[in-house]
Design an enzyme around this catalytic site. Structure first.
Site, PDB file in Angstrom:
ATOM      1  N   LYS A  97       0.818  -1.227   0.000  1.00  0.00           N
ATOM      2  CA  LYS A  97       0.000   0.000   0.000  1.00  0.00           C
ATOM      3  C   LYS A  97       0.850   1.275   0.000  1.00  0.00           C
ATOM      4  O   LYS A  97       0.294   2.367   0.023  1.00  0.00           O
ATOM      5  CB  LYS A  97      -0.919   0.004   1.230  1.00  0.00           C
ATOM      6  CG  LYS A  97      -2.138  -0.891   1.081  1.00  0.00           C
ATOM      7  CD  LYS A  97      -3.198  -0.513   2.094  1.00  0.00           C
ATOM      8  CE  LYS A  97      -4.487  -1.305   1.910  1.00  0.00           C
ATOM      9  NZ  LYS A  97      -5.429  -1.067   3.003  1.00  0.00           N
ATOM     10  N   ARG A 139     -18.009   1.941   8.507  1.00  0.00           N
ATOM     11  CA  ARG A 139     -18.430   3.337   8.459  1.00  0.00           C
ATOM     12  C   ARG A 139     -19.702   3.521   7.659  1.00  0.00           C
ATOM     13  O   ARG A 139     -20.606   4.213   8.039  1.00  0.00           O
ATOM     14  CB  ARG A 139     -17.331   4.203   7.843  1.00  0.00           C
ATOM     15  CG  ARG A 139     -16.177   4.425   8.746  1.00  0.00           C
ATOM     16  CD  ARG A 139     -14.984   4.866   8.000  1.00  0.00           C
ATOM     17  NE  ARG A 139     -14.456   3.786   7.190  1.00  0.00           N
ATOM     18  CZ  ARG A 139     -13.297   3.815   6.579  1.00  0.00           C
ATOM     19  NH1 ARG A 139     -12.556   4.887   6.637  1.00  0.00           N
ATOM     20  NH2 ARG A 139     -12.870   2.781   5.883  1.00  0.00           N
ATOM     21  N   SER A 146      -8.173   7.476   6.924  1.00  0.00           N
ATOM     22  CA  SER A 146      -6.769   7.909   6.935  1.00  0.00           C
ATOM     23  C   SER A 146      -6.454   8.622   5.628  1.00  0.00           C
ATOM     24  O   SER A 146      -5.734   9.617   5.605  1.00  0.00           O
ATOM     25  CB  SER A 146      -5.843   6.703   7.098  1.00  0.00           C
ATOM     26  OG  SER A 146      -6.108   6.053   8.306  1.00  0.00           O
TER      27      SER A 146
HETATM   28  P1  ADP Z   1      -7.153  -1.267   6.290  1.00  0.00           P
HETATM   29  O1  ADP Z   1      -6.032  -0.827   5.398  1.00  0.00           O
HETATM   30  O2  ADP Z   1      -7.017  -2.632   6.830  1.00  0.00           O
HETATM   31  O3  ADP Z   1      -8.542  -0.961   5.790  1.00  0.00           O
HETATM   32  P2  ADP Z   1      -7.406   0.981   8.057  1.00  0.00           P
HETATM   33  O4  ADP Z   1      -6.335   1.452   8.960  1.00  0.00           O
HETATM   34  O5  ADP Z   1      -7.800   1.884   6.945  1.00  0.00           O
HETATM   35  O6  ADP Z   1      -6.908  -0.408   7.575  1.00  0.00           O
HETATM   36  O7  ADP Z   1      -8.679   0.586   8.894  1.00  0.00           O
HETATM   37  C1  ADP Z   1      -8.678  -0.434   9.853  1.00  0.00           C
HETATM   38  C2  ADP Z   1     -10.096  -0.758  10.238  1.00  0.00           C
HETATM   39  O8  ADP Z   1     -10.690   0.390  10.825  1.00  0.00           O
HETATM   40  C3  ADP Z   1     -10.997  -1.124   9.066  1.00  0.00           C
HETATM   41  O9  ADP Z   1     -11.929  -2.092   9.515  1.00  0.00           O
HETATM   42  C4  ADP Z   1     -11.689   0.161   8.720  1.00  0.00           C
HETATM   43  O10 ADP Z   1     -12.961  -0.083   8.119  1.00  0.00           O
HETATM   44  C5  ADP Z   1     -11.856   0.743  10.108  1.00  0.00           C
HETATM   45  N1  ADP Z   1     -11.959   2.206  10.093  1.00  0.00           N
HETATM   46  C6  ADP Z   1     -11.202   3.101   9.435  1.00  0.00           C
HETATM   47  N2  ADP Z   1     -11.611   4.370   9.663  1.00  0.00           N
HETATM   48  C7  ADP Z   1     -12.665   4.257  10.511  1.00  0.00           C
HETATM   49  C8  ADP Z   1     -13.565   5.195  11.109  1.00  0.00           C
HETATM   50  N3  ADP Z   1     -13.496   6.499  10.856  1.00  0.00           N
HETATM   51  N4  ADP Z   1     -14.527   4.719  11.907  1.00  0.00           N
HETATM   52  C9  ADP Z   1     -14.648   3.378  12.136  1.00  0.00           C
HETATM   53  N5  ADP Z   1     -13.864   2.451  11.600  1.00  0.00           N
HETATM   54  C10 ADP Z   1     -12.881   2.874  10.800  1.00  0.00           C
END
Ligand code: ADP
Length: 162
Positions: free
Chosen positions: A41, A90, A128
């Site tokens: 990524k 979300r 993120s």
């Molecule tokens: P990945 O690359 O595995 O998707 P992330 O760091 O983007 O990792 O997210 C990890 C987890 O947290 C995932 O299940 C994602 O859906 C969840 N997530 C990300 N942002 C939020 C948010 N704002 N609220 C709730 N869950 C979130």
């Protein structure tokens, strides 16, 4: 002892992630925030930096710790003697991918359950990716990320005004 793993890239950790972590910490004896190496990524922050930002942001939570992993998630869950995986949902847009991932993980290891948690409504639009985009363009991200993450973004993305 009930342990749950919350895996993700956390590039970087946002208040949405933190909200899910706090909810999970109320339900389980121990929560392990598992930061994936995920080189495919091409993250903005290196694994060690992402881990450090998570550690600094969870210091107030006694039953939460952070760790890094670079293997099959279900194998990591077994190694930690955990019972379940937490993922955040979300919006409907998250559902299809998360559903596929959860069922695949169940195929790989029937014993491990996936639990979905919804963040506080004000965090449902947070990701993120969007936080990095706002920070890159000089926007204020103070209500979206913990203060340590805000300063890390500032020093990483600082650029002279155009
Ligand atoms: P990945 O690359 O595995 O998707 P992330 O760091 O983007 O990792 O997210 C990890 C987890 O947290 C995932 O299940 C994602 O859906 C969840 N997530 C990300 N942002 C939020 C948010 N704002 N609220 C709730 N869950 C979130």
């Amino acid at each position: 002892m009930r342990t749950v793993i919350y895996p993700g890239s956390f590039d970087p950790l946002t208040n949405g992630h933190l909200d899910v972590i706090q909810r999970a910490a109320k339900l389980f004896d121990q929560v392990i925030v598992a930061v994936a190496k995920n080189e495919s990524k091409t993250p903005l922050f290196a694994l060690e930096e992402r881990l450090q930002l998570v550690n600094a942001s969870i210091a107030h939570l006694a039953n939460v710790r952070a760790d890094a992993f670079d293997c099959l998630l279900v194998d990591y869950v077994e190694r930690q003697s955990a019972q379940a995986i937490i993922r955040g949902l979300r919006a409907v847009s998250d559902f299809e991918f998360e559903f596929q991932l959860a069922l695949m993980n169940r195929k790989l290891n029937e014993r491990i359950e996936t639990i979905f948690m919804m963040p506080k409504d004000t965090y449902t639009f947070l990701s993120s990716r969007i936080v990095k985009e706002i920070a890159r363009l000089g926007g204020d991200v103070s209500s979206f990320v913990p203060p340590v993450v805000q300063s890390a973004l500032k020093s990483r993305l600082a650029r002279p005004a155009a």
